[in-house]
Design an enzyme around this catalytic site. Structure first.
Site, short mmCIF file in Angstrom:
data_model
loop_
_atom_site.label_atom_id
_atom_site.label_comp_id
_atom_site.label_asym_id
_atom_site.label_seq_id
_atom_site.Cartn_x
_atom_site.Cartn_y
_atom_site.Cartn_z
CB SER A 1 -2.74 4.06 -3.97
OG SER A 1 -2.69 5.46 -4.10
CG HIS B 1 5.51 4.11 0.50
ND1 HIS B 1 4.22 4.55 0.66
CD2 HIS B 1 5.79 4.24 -0.80
CE1 HIS B 1 3.75 4.93 -0.51
NE2 HIS B 1 4.68 4.76 -1.42
NE ARG C 1 -2.20 4.34 -0.31
CZ ARG C 1 -2.26 5.65 -0.52
NH1 ARG C 1 -1.23 6.29 -1.03
NH2 ARG C 1 -3.35 6.34 -0.21
CB THR C 2 -0.79 -2.77 1.92
OG1 THR C 2 -0.13 -2.95 3.17
CG2 THR C 2 -0.69 -4.04 1.10
CB SER D 1 4.62 8.16 -4.00
OG SER D 1 4.63 6.76 -3.97
CD GLU E 1 -0.82 4.61 -15.68
OE1 GLU E 1 0.06 5.49 -15.70
OE2 GLU E 1 -1.20 4.04 -14.64
#
Ligand code: 8IG
Length: 269
Positions: free
Chosen positions: A209, A69, A89-90, A37, A190
């Site tokens: 990630s 992404h 990315r996954t 990101s 969070e």
């Protein structure tokens, strides 16, 4: 493993690497980069794009799930290196399983890459890290409760984030700070209490990630470089609520700095 084909995740990576070699016309790649990101605007500084392929044309990759992404893989020439750049990315929070999260890393290893550069956007615990500050990952704490490795393969994670590659980054940008990256499962950010906990257990950066990918890269014998772009102060560190659009904005604002860093480091990895 898929019951239908009996293919292991490593077989799937071999298959994907073979397709990539075919589609790119590049037999072996040397270094792989995952853009997280906020890092996408830096992509053109990496070098000359040879070929760009859709992840949907490469076996066992899903479509991109997050704004900012893009589901593309580029083969880039940077100095004397062939660089495989993953523009997306996954994530673990997509629920596709850990093997899907690290498929790109294993594909990069199968394509010949010796080094894996993992970038991400994350929250920072230090108030001095204003949005747009790059931080080298010195170590991680994996709070996903899982591993990409299955079975009794006790991979050593000492110096997982290569000291050599961190030193190389500091040659390019001497003032670069470093910190311990804490991966939460997400996709929610969070709570302030969780951010305080992350600090108490030794963390400086919070994100969703990187740690599982770093473990898979080390398992595959690759050298790992992790760079976080602090795009926001972690929840409760500032009184601002968190918003994905600020992530994208911090990336745009920091793009030339991140591009210069990656463009200088990657060909020397
Ligand atoms: I960008 O503050 C980004 N990703 N977990 N927390 C977590 N992930 C993030 C954050 C953050 N910012």
């Amino acid at each position: 493993m898929t019951e239908t084909t009996g293919q292991t995740p490593y077989d799937k990576a071999d298959e994907a690497a073979a397709t990539l070699a075919e589609l790119t016309g590049v037999e072996r790649h040397d270094v792989a980069v995952v853009l997280g990101s906020g890092w996408l605007p830096a992509v053109d500084a990496l070098g000359e794009t040879r070929v760009e392929v859709d992840t949907t044309d490469v076996p066992h990759f899903g479509a991109a799930a997050v704004t900012g992404h893009s589901g593309k893989i580029r083969s880039v020439r940077s100095g004397d290196s062939n660089v495989l750049v993953f523009l997306s990315r996954t994530h673990y929070y997509e629920g596709k399983g850990v093997a899907a999260v690290v498929h790109g890393v294993r594909t990069a290893a199968a394509a010949g890459c010796r080094a894996m550069v993992l970038t991400n956007g994350c929250g920072g615990l230090k108030e001095s890290w204003t949005p747009g500050t790059p931080v080298l990952i010195s170590d991680h704490i994996n709070l996903t409760g899982t591993s990409p490795i299955v079975g009794a393969n006790f991979v050593d994670l000492t110096d997982l984030y290569s000291s050599r590659l961190r030193a190389l980054c500091r040659e390019v940008e001497p003032g670069l700070d470093e910190g311990v990256y804490v991966q939460f499962p997400g996709p929610h950010y969070e709570t302030p209490a969780e951010v305080r906990m992350a600090g108490i257990i030794g963390g400086h950066l919070v994100g969703m990630s990187t740690t599982l990918e770093a473990i898979a890269a080390r398992e595959a014998g690759m050298e790992v470089l992790g760079i976080s772009l602090v795009t926001n102060l972690a929840a409760g560190i500032s009184d601002q609520p968190l918003d994905h659009s600020e992530v994208l904005e911090a990336g745009r604002a920091a793009a030339s700095r991140m591009g210069a860093l990656l463009g200088a480091v990657v060909p020397r990895v």
